[in-house]
Write a protein that holds these residues in place. Structure first.
Motif, PDB file in Angstrom:
ATOM      1  N   GLU A  30      -1.235  10.540  -9.885  1.00 47.24           N
ATOM      2  CA  GLU A  30       0.245  10.488 -10.202  1.00 47.24           C
ATOM      3  C   GLU A  30       0.982  10.988  -9.386  1.00 47.24           C
ATOM      4  O   GLU A  30       2.328   9.977  -8.840  1.00 47.24           O
ATOM      5  CB  GLU A  30       0.725  11.185 -11.586  1.00 47.24           C
ATOM      6  N   THR A  31       0.729  11.675  -8.222  1.00 52.49           N
ATOM      7  CA  THR A  31       1.556  12.067  -7.087  1.00 52.49           C
ATOM      8  C   THR A  31       1.135  11.292  -5.536  1.00 52.49           C
ATOM      9  O   THR A  31       2.028  11.504  -5.035  1.00 52.49           O
ATOM     10  CB  THR A  31       1.591  13.887  -6.627  1.00 52.49           C
ATOM     11  N   ILE A  32       0.283  10.948  -5.805  1.00 53.89           N
ATOM     12  CA  ILE A  32       0.067  10.289  -4.615  1.00 53.89           C
ATOM     13  C   ILE A  32       0.815   8.831  -4.682  1.00 53.89           C
ATOM     14  O   ILE A  32       0.975   7.743  -3.250  1.00 53.89           O
ATOM     15  CB  ILE A  32      -2.041   9.660  -4.633  1.00 53.89           C
ATOM     16  N   VAL A  33       0.633   8.398  -5.647  1.00 56.95           N
ATOM     17  CA  VAL A  33       0.858   6.520  -6.238  1.00 56.95           C
ATOM     18  C   VAL A  33       2.474   6.369  -5.361  1.00 56.95           C
ATOM     19  O   VAL A  33       2.774   5.063  -4.686  1.00 56.95           O
ATOM     20  CB  VAL A  33       1.076   6.417  -7.277  1.00 56.95           C
ATOM     21  N   PRO A  34       3.884   7.876  -5.576  1.00 55.87           N
ATOM     22  CA  PRO A  34       4.653   7.292  -4.954  1.00 55.87           C
ATOM     23  C   PRO A  34       4.782   7.486  -3.150  1.00 55.87           C
ATOM     24  O   PRO A  34       5.175   7.072  -2.728  1.00 55.87           O
ATOM     25  CB  PRO A  34       5.623   8.598  -5.243  1.00 55.87           C
ATOM     26  N   GLN A  35       3.593   8.503  -2.880  1.00 53.55           N
ATOM     27  CA  GLN A  35       3.022   8.443  -1.567  1.00 53.55           C
ATOM     28  C   GLN A  35       2.803   7.215  -0.898  1.00 53.55           C
ATOM     29  O   GLN A  35       3.498   6.744   0.225  1.00 53.55           O
ATOM     30  CB  GLN A  35       2.773   9.289  -1.567  1.00 53.55           C
ATOM     31  N   MET A  36       2.348   6.626  -1.513  1.00 56.69           N
ATOM     32  CA  MET A  36       2.134   5.241  -0.798  1.00 56.69           C
ATOM     33  C   MET A  36       3.181   3.925  -0.742  1.00 56.69           C
ATOM     34  O   MET A  36       2.618   3.300   0.425  1.00 56.69           O
ATOM     35  CB  MET A  36       1.095   3.734  -2.149  1.00 56.69           C
ATOM     36  N   GLN A  37       3.839   4.871  -1.003  1.00 59.06           N
ATOM     37  CA  GLN A  37       5.415   3.098  -0.199  1.00 59.06           C
ATOM     38  C   GLN A  37       5.450   3.026   1.115  1.00 59.06           C
ATOM     39  O   GLN A  37       5.673   2.135   1.417  1.00 59.06           O
ATOM     40  CB  GLN A  37       6.319   3.534  -1.180  1.00 59.06           C
ATOM     41  N   ILE A  38       5.291   4.085   1.553  1.00 55.52           N
ATOM     42  CA  ILE A  38       4.997   4.866   2.840  1.00 55.52           C
ATOM     43  C   ILE A  38       4.135   2.984   3.682  1.00 55.52           C
ATOM     44  O   ILE A  38       5.225   2.727   4.921  1.00 55.52           O
ATOM     45  CB  ILE A  38       5.206   6.199   3.872  1.00 55.52           C
ATOM     46  N   MET A  39       3.104   2.771   3.312  1.00 58.00           N
ATOM     47  CA  MET A  39       2.179   1.766   4.067  1.00 58.00           C
ATOM     48  C   MET A  39       3.156   0.571   3.695  1.00 58.00           C
ATOM     49  O   MET A  39       2.241  -0.650   4.438  1.00 58.00           O
ATOM     50  CB  MET A  39       0.959   2.221   3.022  1.00 58.00           C
ATOM     51  N   SER A  40       3.887   0.498   2.660  1.00 59.95           N
ATOM     52  CA  SER A  40       4.463  -1.002   2.553  1.00 59.95           C
ATOM     53  C   SER A  40       5.715  -1.596   4.055  1.00 59.95           C
ATOM     54  O   SER A  40       5.992  -0.778   4.346  1.00 59.95           O
ATOM     55  CB  SER A  40       5.564  -0.736   1.292  1.00 59.95           C
ATOM     56  N   LEU A  41       5.113  -2.703   4.333  1.00 57.11           N
ATOM     57  CA  LEU A  41       5.046  -3.117   5.815  1.00 57.11           C
ATOM     58  C   LEU A  41       6.717  -3.170   5.451  1.00 57.11           C
ATOM     59  O   LEU A  41       7.547  -3.509   6.405  1.00 57.11           O
ATOM     60  CB  LEU A  41       4.402  -4.571   5.827  1.00 57.11           C
ATOM     61  N   LYS A  42       7.284  -3.714   3.954  1.00 57.04           N
ATOM     62  CA  LYS A  42       8.576  -4.130   3.874  1.00 57.04           C
ATOM     63  C   LYS A  42       9.749  -3.035   3.518  1.00 57.04           C
ATOM     64  O   LYS A  42      10.850  -3.353   4.504  1.00 57.04           O
ATOM     65  CB  LYS A  42       8.845  -4.766   2.156  1.00 57.04           C
ATOM     66  N   LYS A  43       9.136  -1.969   2.666  1.00 58.25           N
ATOM     67  CA  LYS A  43       9.670  -1.039   3.177  1.00 58.25           C
ATOM     68  C   LYS A  43       9.437  -0.193   4.140  1.00 58.25           C
ATOM     69  O   LYS A  43      10.993   0.910   4.761  1.00 58.25           O
ATOM     70  CB  LYS A  43       9.078   0.297   2.645  1.00 58.25           C
ATOM     71  N   GLN A  44       8.844  -0.536   5.383  1.00 64.39           N
ATOM     72  CA  GLN A  44       8.795  -0.302   6.909  1.00 64.39           C
ATOM     73  C   GLN A  44      10.524  -0.739   7.458  1.00 64.39           C
ATOM     74  O   GLN A  44      10.585  -0.832   8.588  1.00 64.39           O
ATOM     75  CB  GLN A  44       7.685  -0.119   7.566  1.00 64.39           C
ATOM     76  N   GLY A  45      10.647  -1.694   7.027  1.00 64.54           N
ATOM     77  CA  GLY A  45      11.430  -2.371   7.464  1.00 64.54           C
ATOM     78  C   GLY A  45      11.353  -4.196   8.647  1.00 64.54           C
ATOM     79  O   GLY A  45      11.527  -4.885   9.235  1.00 64.54           O
ATOM     80  N   LEU A  46      10.003  -3.836   8.399  1.00 67.37           N
ATOM     81  CA  LEU A  46       9.172  -5.258   9.283  1.00 67.37           C
ATOM     82  C   LEU A  46       8.937  -6.512   9.046  1.00 67.37           C
ATOM     83  O   LEU A  46       9.373  -6.945   8.880  1.00 67.37           O
ATOM     84  CB  LEU A  46       7.558  -4.920   9.676  1.00 67.37           C
ATOM     85  N   LEU A  47       8.858  -6.505   7.195  1.00 69.96           N
ATOM     86  CA  LEU A  47       8.697  -8.198   7.022  1.00 69.96           C
ATOM     87  C   LEU A  47      10.090  -8.331   6.162  1.00 69.96           C
ATOM     88  O   LEU A  47      10.595  -6.915   5.352  1.00 69.96           O
ATOM     89  CB  LEU A  47       8.005  -8.138   5.393  1.00 69.96           C
ATOM     90  N   SER A  48      10.059  -9.532   5.793  1.00 70.36           N
ATOM     91  CA  SER A  48      11.600  -9.227   5.208  1.00 70.36           C
ATOM     92  C   SER A  48      11.634 -10.915   4.734  1.00 70.36           C
ATOM     93  O   SER A  48      10.511 -11.782   5.720  1.00 70.36           O
ATOM     94  CB  SER A  48      13.098  -9.354   5.849  1.00 70.36           C
ATOM     95  N   PHE A  49      12.485 -12.254   4.225  1.00 67.42           N
ATOM     96  CA  PHE A  49      12.233 -12.897   3.388  1.00 67.42           C
ATOM     97  C   PHE A  49      13.079 -13.842   4.704  1.00 67.42           C
ATOM     98  O   PHE A  49      12.847 -15.175   4.435  1.00 67.42           O
ATOM     99  CB  PHE A  49      12.862 -13.398   2.566  1.00 67.42           C
ATOM    100  N   SER A  50      13.778 -13.027   6.153  1.00 65.60           N
ATOM    101  CA  SER A  50      14.821 -14.496   7.279  1.00 65.60           C
ATOM    102  C   SER A  50      13.507 -13.913   8.272  1.00 65.60           C
ATOM    103  O   SER A  50      14.473 -14.186   8.851  1.00 65.60           O
ATOM    104  CB  SER A  50      16.319 -13.125   7.192  1.00 65.60           C
ATOM    105  N   SER A  51      12.529 -13.049   8.380  1.00 66.00           N
ATOM    106  CA  SER A  51      11.308 -13.037   8.746  1.00 66.00           C
ATOM    107  C   SER A  51      10.385 -14.763   9.549  1.00 66.00           C
ATOM    108  O   SER A  51      10.824 -14.806   8.184  1.00 66.00           O
ATOM    109  CB  SER A  51      10.515 -11.852   9.452  1.00 66.00           C
ATOM    110  N   ARG A  52      10.971 -14.654  10.818  1.00 67.72           N
ATOM    111  CA  ARG A  52       9.764 -16.386  10.770  1.00 67.72           C
ATOM    112  C   ARG A  52       9.261 -15.961  12.757  1.00 67.72           C
ATOM    113  O   ARG A  52      10.304 -16.579  13.110  1.00 67.72           O
ATOM    114  CB  ARG A  52      11.051 -17.412  11.147  1.00 67.72           C
ATOM    115  N   LEU A  53       8.191 -15.794  12.308  1.00 64.78           N
ATOM    116  CA  LEU A  53       7.492 -15.418  13.570  1.00 64.78           C
ATOM    117  C   LEU A  53       6.596 -17.194  13.755  1.00 64.78           C
ATOM    118  O   LEU A  53       6.134 -17.266  12.683  1.00 64.78           O
ATOM    119  CB  LEU A  53       6.382 -14.457  12.707  1.00 64.78           C
ATOM    120  N   LYS A  54       6.417 -17.441  15.022  1.00 63.96           N
ATOM    121  CA  LYS A  54       5.914 -19.010  15.050  1.00 63.96           C
ATOM    122  C   LYS A  54       4.339 -18.447  14.939  1.00 63.96           C
ATOM    123  O   LYS A  54       3.069 -19.274  15.309  1.00 63.96           O
ATOM    124  CB  LYS A  54       6.395 -18.998  16.107  1.00 63.96           C
ATOM    125  N   THR A  55       3.233 -17.102  15.063  1.00 65.78           N
ATOM    126  CA  THR A  55       2.275 -17.237  15.402  1.00 65.78           C
ATOM    127  C   THR A  55       1.554 -17.913  13.675  1.00 65.78           C
ATOM    128  O   THR A  55       2.046 -17.827  13.529  1.00 65.78           O
ATOM    129  CB  THR A  55       1.703 -15.952  15.419  1.00 65.78           C
TER     130      THR A  55
END
Length: 427
Positions: A345-370
């Protein structure tokens, strides 16, 4: 024990020397906490979790990747029928002492038998059959070592012996291709990657494979031998942080992408027959997090990437999803984070930092051509945000959802689609 020292010792000296002070796998990284009440079914991390078992039973995958179903059933039956003391009485595969009925013992015992057969084949000059038996031995050692937890000494020894047997598969380059183990450094730690190539003379594209925590570096032989090698494409397999040949790295939001970036630089600087202008990457589940992260930050590294059941956002922020994990999956993930799954129950909240969306790297406006290929199973549709995020992030994304498919068909279908995708994008 180093891999070199293991190779100089008899198998029985390394793995079958009587010892009774090893920690049984199911209480590593979880302090003996009780099993979550999940019932049977498929859960996060793709685990084929079954009641009365600590580990998932991936029989179809094991056989497809090289095991013999009779060998597997022999080991499982010995485990079930054992009357020896278990750490968890409700789980068959938790026999406490290393010996009959113990998971690592039973699968390693069958692996040792295959090693003896391979040695005899070599003495008789039958290198093809020897290679076959070494491959089966490596598969059983890989099963024995699951879930590859840091601190699981017997499992680590089995994994070392599995990689030793795996090397011996490639006894004829014309038949099996070229194999080498490449060592590079990440944050001061020596890491080994496993390079499979058509040969070591001709320039060839290469796909870097980031494993998942439910797999080992020896799980991708068929992807190379049956598919990519025939197309003239090499693969470089890397274990995820905290396991196998990457055990010294701790899992954190950037360690996976750092590892992948270091591997790319090594290939460019030290492997002249890999075409660094034609690199791809595959990420399986948590491995896909590292692949997508690096691609977002450095799209120039890749001509194309593929993700299988990618864990990008929801897998780290959805509490219900995280709570659907079996104890083996929980302890596996906690182990890479140097945490204890008994405090889930204490690990679950710590996992959020692994989210690429939470890191600001992914969003619905991102458009990569790869160019990107995304493969999902029906269970993956639980990752709704992940499914949509990757589709919006990559302009040239191909989504494939495998619906109503038998379990036995999944692995070959995944390998086929991956090989066809990279044939189109890298050649």
């Amino acid at each position: 024990m180093s891999e070199d020292s293991a190779s100089d010792l008899n198998l029985s000296e390394v793995l079958f020397k009587p010892r009774h002070d090893y920690i049984e796998t199911s209480i590593i990284s979880n302090s003996g906490c009780p099993l979550p009440d999940l019932g049977d079914g498929f859960h996060l991390m793709g685990s084929h979790f079954r009641a009365l078992w600590y580990r998932p039973l991936n029989r179809f995958s094991w056989v497809y990747l090289g095991a013999n179903c009779l060998d597997v059933d022999e080991a499982l039956s010995h485990i079930v029928m054992s009357t020896n003391k278990r750490t968890r009485e409700q789980c068959f595969d938790t026999v406490e002492q290393y010996g009959p009925g113990n998971w690592i013992y039973e699968f390693s015992n069958i692996a040792q038998r295959r090693i003896r057969q391979a040695t005899q084949n070599e003495e008789e000059g039958d290198l093809v059959l020897a290679s076959h038996n070494y491959r089966m031995a490596s598969r059983y050692f890989a099963i024995a070592s699951y879930p590859n937890l840091k601190g699981d000494t017997l499992a680590a020894q089995a994994a070392l012996l599995g990689r030793r047997a795996y090397r011996k598969i490639f006894n004829d380059e014309k038949v099996y291709g070229h194999y080498s183990e490449e060592t590079f450094t990440v944050d001061g730690n020596k890491i080994t990657g496993f390079l499979h190539s058509v040969n070591n003379t001709d320039m060839q594209p290469c796909v870097i494979v980031m494993t998942s925590y439910g797999a080992t570096s020896t799980d991708y032989y068929r992807l190379f031998s049956d598919y990519l090698r025939k197309l003239g494409i090499a693969i470089f397999v890397i274990d995820m942080p905290g396991m196998g040949a990457s055990e010294r790295l701790e899992l954190n939001p950037h360690s996976g992408s750092d590892l992948l970036e270091a591997a790319i630089k090594h290939l460019k600087e030290h492997v002249p027959y890999v075409d660094s202008s034609a690199l791809g990457a595959i990420g399986f589940h948590f491995g896909a997090n590292a692949v997508v992260r690096l691609c977002v930050m450095h799209p120039e590294y890749f001509k194309a990437i593929a993700t299988v059941s990618p864990a990008l956002h929801s897998a780290f922020v959805d509490q219900d999803l995280l709570n659907s994990m079996s104890l083996a999956a929980r302890s596996s993930l906690a182990n890479r984070l140097n945490l204890d799954a008994s405090s889930w129950e204490t690990i679950v909240p710590q996992m959020q930092i692994m989210s690429l969306k939470k890191q600001g790297l992914l969003s619905f406006s991102s458009r990569l051509k790869t160019d990107c290929l995304s493969l999902f199973m029906p269970i993956d549709l639980k990752f709704n945000d992940d499914h949509e995020l990757i589709d919006h992030t990559f302009t040239n994304n191909i989504n494939i959802v495998f619906k109503k498919m038998r379990v036995a068909e999944i692995a070959p279908k995944i390998f086929y689609n991956i090989s066809e995708f990279f044939r189109d994008k890298l050649l």
